[in-house]
Design a protein around this motif. Structure first.
Motif, PDB file in Angstrom:
ATOM      1  N   MET A   1      -0.768  -3.487 -10.152  1.00 32.49           N
ATOM      2  CA  MET A   1      -1.439  -3.924  -8.941  1.00 32.49           C
ATOM      3  C   MET A   1      -2.279  -2.771  -8.412  1.00 32.49           C
ATOM      4  N   LEU A   2      -3.544  -3.029  -8.221  1.00 34.46           N
ATOM      5  CA  LEU A   2      -4.458  -2.018  -7.713  1.00 34.46           C
ATOM      6  C   LEU A   2      -4.476  -2.025  -6.194  1.00 34.46           C
ATOM      7  N   MET A   3      -4.668  -0.847  -5.653  1.00 35.89           N
ATOM      8  CA  MET A   3      -4.753  -0.697  -4.203  1.00 35.89           C
ATOM      9  C   MET A   3      -6.217  -0.894  -3.802  1.00 35.89           C
ATOM     10  N   ASP A   4      -6.455  -1.633  -2.729  1.00 33.08           N
ATOM     11  CA  ASP A   4      -7.843  -1.757  -2.291  1.00 33.08           C
ATOM     12  C   ASP A   4      -8.258  -0.496  -1.530  1.00 33.08           C
ATOM     13  N   SER A   5      -9.549  -0.347  -1.318  1.00 33.69           N
ATOM     14  CA  SER A   5     -10.060   0.903  -0.731  1.00 33.69           C
ATOM     15  C   SER A   5      -9.583   1.108   0.705  1.00 33.69           C
ATOM     16  N   SER A   6      -9.351   0.034   1.462  1.00 32.41           N
ATOM     17  CA  SER A   6      -8.870   0.201   2.846  1.00 32.41           C
ATOM     18  C   SER A   6      -7.482   0.817   2.883  1.00 32.41           C
ATOM     19  N   GLU A   7      -6.602   0.369   1.972  1.00 31.10           N
ATOM     20  CA  GLU A   7      -5.262   0.959   1.910  1.00 31.10           C
ATOM     21  C   GLU A   7      -5.334   2.425   1.525  1.00 31.10           C
ATOM     22  N   PHE A   8      -6.173   2.724   0.548  1.00 33.78           N
ATOM     23  CA  PHE A   8      -6.329   4.111   0.123  1.00 33.78           C
ATOM     24  C   PHE A   8      -6.876   4.970   1.261  1.00 33.78           C
ATOM     25  N   LEU A   9      -7.878   4.468   1.959  1.00 34.04           N
ATOM     26  CA  LEU A   9      -8.476   5.218   3.066  1.00 34.04           C
ATOM     27  C   LEU A   9      -7.469   5.471   4.180  1.00 34.04           C
ATOM     28  N   LEU A  10      -6.647   4.489   4.485  1.00 33.40           N
ATOM     29  CA  LEU A  10      -5.622   4.690   5.505  1.00 33.40           C
ATOM     30  C   LEU A  10      -4.586   5.719   5.047  1.00 33.40           C
ATOM     31  N   GLY A  11      -4.249   5.706   3.772  1.00 29.37           N
ATOM     32  CA  GLY A  11      -3.337   6.714   3.235  1.00 29.37           C
ATOM     33  C   GLY A  11      -3.925   8.112   3.317  1.00 29.37           C
ATOM     34  N   VAL A  12      -5.197   8.240   2.980  1.00 30.77           N
ATOM     35  CA  VAL A  12      -5.872   9.537   3.061  1.00 30.77           C
ATOM     36  C   VAL A  12      -5.950  10.012   4.513  1.00 30.77           C
TER      37      VAL A  12
END
Length: 185
Positions: A1-12
Motif C-alpha cells: 500500500m502506497l502512502m499518498d503525498s498528503s500523508e507523507f507531507l504531514l509526517g515530514v
C-alpha cells in the motif's frame, strides 16, 4: 500500500516540528548560557554561531510550513509559502556566509566551514528544484525533494553546531580552564 503525498507531507511536518523543538531546547539550555560565552573564541565566532542558529530555525521552518500548507491547501498556496520562506532562507544563508568569512567567524572549525558551504549549495538546489521538477505551478509532489533536502541541511547544521560545542568543551577541559568540582564533604 502506497502512502499518498498528503500523508507523507504531514509526517515530514511532524519530523520537522520535533527537530525544531529539540533544537530550541539545545539553544536555550546550552548555547545561550554562561558556559557558551566563556568558550567562544571571538566575538566574530559568537556572531556566526548566533547567525547559524537563526539559519537552522529558518530552514526547519521551511519543511514544516510548506508541508502543512501543501497537505491542506492547493499547490499554489504551498508555492507562495515556499517562495516566502525561501527568501528568508537565502537571506539567512548570505548572512551566515558573510559572518563565517569574517576573521575568526568559524572559530577555526573545519567542520563548520565544510557544513556552511555544503548547506549553501543545498539551499541553491532546494530553492529551484520544485520549478525544475514541476514547471511554473508545481504540484505538491514536486516540493518533496526540496523539503527533504531542507530537513537534511538543517539536521547537518544542527550536528555541526553541536559537534563544535563538544570540541570547545573538550578543549576547555584539556586546558584545565574548567572550574574544579566542589568537594562533596
Amino acid at each position: 500500500m502506497l502512502m499518498d503525498s498528503s500523508e507523507f507531507l504531514l509526517g515530514v511536518a511532524g519530523v520537522s516540528a520535533t527537530l525544531i523543538g529539540t533544537f530550541i531546547v539545545g539553544v536555550f539550555f546550552y548555547l545561550d548560557t554562561d558556559l557558551h560565552r566563556i568558550m567562544m573564541a571571538s566575538d566574530a565566532a559568537d556572531r556566526y554561531l548566533r547567525s547559524g542558529v537563526r539559519w537552522v530555525f529558518a530552514v526547519y521552518a521551511l519543511p514544516l510550513f510548506v508541508a502543512l500548507t501543501l497537505a491542506i491547501f492547493d499547490p499554489i498556496w504551498g508555492a507562495l509559502i515556499f517562495i516566502g520562506l525561501s527568501i528568508i532562507v537565502v537571506m539567512s544563508t548570505v548572512d551566515t556566509s558573510r559572518r563565517m568569512l569574517a576573521r575568526g567567524g568559524s572559530g577555526h572549525s573545519i567542520g563548520l566551514v565544510v557544513n556552511q558551504w555544503a548547506c549553501t549549495a543545498a539551499i541553491v538546489v532546494l530553492v529551484v528544484l520544485p520549478w525544475v521538477i514541476g514547471g511554473w505551478v508545481p504540484p505538491a509532489a514536486a516540493f518533496i525533494p526540496s523539503i527533504v533536502l531542507a530537513l537534511a541541511a538543517a539536521f547537518a547544521s544542527t550536528v555541526a553546531l553541536i559537534m563544535r560545542q563538544f570540541e570547545l568543551t573538550a578543549a576547555m577541559a584539556e586546558s584545565g580552564t574548567a572550574d574544579p568540582e566542589p568537594d562533596a564533604g
